[in-house]
Motif scaffolding. Structure first.
Motif, PDB file in Angstrom:
ATOM      1  N   SER A 193       1.208  -1.817  -0.256  1.00 51.16           N
ATOM      2  CA  SER A 193       0.232  -0.238   0.148  1.00 51.16           C
ATOM      3  C   SER A 193       1.325   1.461   0.048  1.00 51.16           C
ATOM      4  O   SER A 193       0.524   2.125  -0.618  1.00 51.16           O
ATOM      5  CB  SER A 193      -0.497  -0.075   1.429  1.00 51.16           C
ATOM      6  OG  SER A 193      -1.785   0.931   1.004  1.00 51.16           O
ATOM      7  N   GLU A 197       0.984   4.350  -2.701  1.00 53.38           N
ATOM      8  CA  GLU A 197       1.380   6.091  -1.990  1.00 53.38           C
ATOM      9  C   GLU A 197       2.335   6.305  -2.578  1.00 53.38           C
ATOM     10  O   GLU A 197       2.503   8.131  -3.175  1.00 53.38           O
ATOM     11  CB  GLU A 197       1.735   6.210  -0.505  1.00 53.38           C
ATOM     12  CG  GLU A 197       1.111   7.078   0.147  1.00 53.38           C
ATOM     13  CD  GLU A 197       0.034   8.167   0.042  1.00 53.38           C
ATOM     14  OE1 GLU A 197      -0.180   9.444  -0.069  1.00 53.38           O
ATOM     15  OE2 GLU A 197      -1.344   6.761  -0.231  1.00 53.38           O
ATOM     16  N   PRO A 203      -6.802   7.268  -4.564  1.00 51.39           N
ATOM     17  CA  PRO A 203      -7.594   6.789  -3.670  1.00 51.39           C
ATOM     18  C   PRO A 203      -7.961   5.777  -4.272  1.00 51.39           C
ATOM     19  O   PRO A 203      -8.431   4.681  -3.838  1.00 51.39           O
ATOM     20  CB  PRO A 203      -8.742   8.068  -3.300  1.00 51.39           C
ATOM     21  CG  PRO A 203      -8.097   8.972  -3.607  1.00 51.39           C
ATOM     22  CD  PRO A 203      -6.870   8.925  -5.080  1.00 51.39           C
ATOM     23  N   LYS A 206      -6.475   3.033  -4.881  1.00 53.54           N
ATOM     24  CA  LYS A 206      -5.910   2.329  -3.397  1.00 53.54           C
ATOM     25  C   LYS A 206      -6.669   2.028  -3.009  1.00 53.54           C
ATOM     26  O   LYS A 206      -6.037   0.491  -2.471  1.00 53.54           O
ATOM     27  CB  LYS A 206      -5.222   2.904  -2.310  1.00 53.54           C
ATOM     28  CG  LYS A 206      -3.745   3.883  -3.094  1.00 53.54           C
ATOM     29  CD  LYS A 206      -3.191   4.531  -2.183  1.00 53.54           C
ATOM     30  CE  LYS A 206      -3.999   6.312  -2.177  1.00 53.54           C
ATOM     31  NZ  LYS A 206      -3.091   7.426  -1.735  1.00 53.54           N
ATOM     32  N   SER A 244      -2.127   0.065   6.961  1.00 51.58           N
ATOM     33  CA  SER A 244      -1.906  -0.112   4.976  1.00 51.58           C
ATOM     34  C   SER A 244      -2.524   1.743   4.345  1.00 51.58           C
ATOM     35  O   SER A 244      -2.257   1.804   3.168  1.00 51.58           O
ATOM     36  CB  SER A 244      -2.504  -0.722   4.462  1.00 51.58           C
ATOM     37  OG  SER A 244      -2.636  -2.021   4.709  1.00 51.58           O
ATOM     38  N   THR A 245      -3.466   2.367   5.378  1.00 54.58           N
ATOM     39  CA  THR A 245      -2.854   3.883   4.965  1.00 54.58           C
ATOM     40  C   THR A 245      -2.377   5.270   5.883  1.00 54.58           C
ATOM     41  O   THR A 245      -2.125   6.247   5.656  1.00 54.58           O
ATOM     42  CB  THR A 245      -5.101   3.768   5.372  1.00 54.58           C
ATOM     43  OG1 THR A 245      -5.406   4.356   6.562  1.00 54.58           O
ATOM     44  CG2 THR A 245      -5.427   2.782   4.227  1.00 54.58           C
ATOM     45  N   SER A 246      -2.058   4.291   7.289  1.00 57.46           N
ATOM     46  CA  SER A 246      -1.270   6.281   7.494  1.00 57.46           C
ATOM     47  C   SER A 246       0.359   5.991   7.677  1.00 57.46           C
ATOM     48  O   SER A 246       1.208   4.865   7.908  1.00 57.46           O
ATOM     49  CB  SER A 246      -1.454   5.111   9.521  1.00 57.46           C
ATOM     50  OG  SER A 246      -0.653   6.233  10.295  1.00 57.46           O
TER      51      SER A 246
END
Length: 322
Positions: A193, A197, A203, A206, A244-246
């Motif tokens: 992920s 990015e 988005p 992702k 997976s997003t931070s």
């Protein structure tokens, strides 16, 4: 209640902060004398910047002393040192002391889940916790949710009595394998992920990746003896989404470096300075799926990209063609 935590890393310290809030007596074990001395003297840790360690937490390198007469023993060491820690623990643990495994991962050389590694050496009742809970968030005293996997009601009761409060929530399951798989593989998915990015993927792309990943993990859970529905738990969807997003995730940040096309020197320096659990787990998962003859093409692709066998851009076409 009295609790021993084996491991003085960020997550072990964060778990200790919950216990302190609940007025539980906490002792922590480190295998490094210098680490113990630093924690005792400064009441700070480089692994959890900005956090002042309460004076009521005791630190020691004497495992026998740390676990003596404790109602619960928590293992929160890195995956690579898990077995050596359990072997040391075996010398002193009482048969009636329950153990909570907070370490995430799969042993690299044997591909064993950590609860199986534990059972090789000790027969104590166990539980496993996993879920979306960065250590830096826990010490800020914010609401968190964790999956609690155990086959024993008595262990469930003790863990809740020690840790549960108005900010810490548990959901019980008996799917230990499923919780361990989710807790391990989420770090690998976070690397991929992060690659997206770093490549400035939209988005929408992702979201496509995360959806396909969770579908693949669901099938992997079933193939390895877990339950498909565990993908919807705190250990599954919750932890995968968070990690997976931070940018607070070291695995996600590592993936970003690859996606941005950083040099090998930059990437290697990051690995030297930072613990990227997903790199260790990637080797284990890649070996495990081949050993069990499980189809998990996303793992093979991530493995090949990391090892320079394929270009990072191939993840985009893979998502459409899989």
């Amino acid at each position: 209640m009295k609790v021993a935590i084996l491991g003085c890393g960020a997550y072990g310290l964060a778990l200790a902060s919950i216990l302190v809030k609940n007025k539980v007596d906490v002792s922590m074990w480190s295998y490094k004398e210098e680490e113990k001395d630093s924690l005792v003297k400064s009441r700070k840790s480089d692994k959890l910047k900005g956090y002042k360690i309460p004076k009521c937490i005791n630190f020691s390198t004497d495992m026998k002393d740390v676990i003596s007469d404790k109602d619960l023993i928590v293992i929160a060491v890195p995956t690579f040192s898990f077995e050596s820690t359990v072997i040391e623990l075996k010398k002193y643990i009482s048969k009636n002391q329950p153990v909570l495994i907070a370490t995430k991962g799969i042993q690299q050389d044997t591909c064993l889940f950590l609860h199986d590694v534990f059972k090789k050496h000790c027969k104590n009742k166990i539980a496993v916790i996993s879920g979306p809970s960065f250590a830096v968030d826990i010490v800020k005293e914010v609401p968190i949710g964790l999956s609690l996997a155990t086959k024993y009601n008595s262990v469930d009761i003790i863990v809740r009595k020690c840790f549960e409060n108005e900010l810490t929530k548990f959901r019980r399951t008996n799917d230990i394998i499923g919780v361990e798989v989710c807790g391990s593989i989420k770090n690998v998915m976070a690397i991929a992920s992060g690659m997206l990015e770093g490549m400035n993927a939209t988005p929408s792309t992702k979201a496509l990746f995360l959806t396909e990943s969770m579908n693949d993990i669901k099938e992997l859970l079933f193939a390895l003896g877990g339950k498909k529905k565990t993908i919807l738990s705190f250990a599954g969807f919750g932890d995968i989404l968070m990690t997976s997003t931070s940018s607070s995730s070291r695995n996600f940040s590592f993936g970003c470096l690859i996606g941005e096309g950083k040099s090998k020197q930059v990437i290697n320096n990051y690995l030297k300075e930072t613990t990227v659990e997903g790199m260790y787990t990637l080797q284990s998962i890649h070996k495990l799926v081949r050993k069990r003859n499980v189809k998990m093409p996303i793992i093979n692709l991530i493995y090949d990209i990391i090892n320079g066998r394929k270009e990072k851009e191939e993840i985009l076409s893979f998502l459409i063609n899989k």
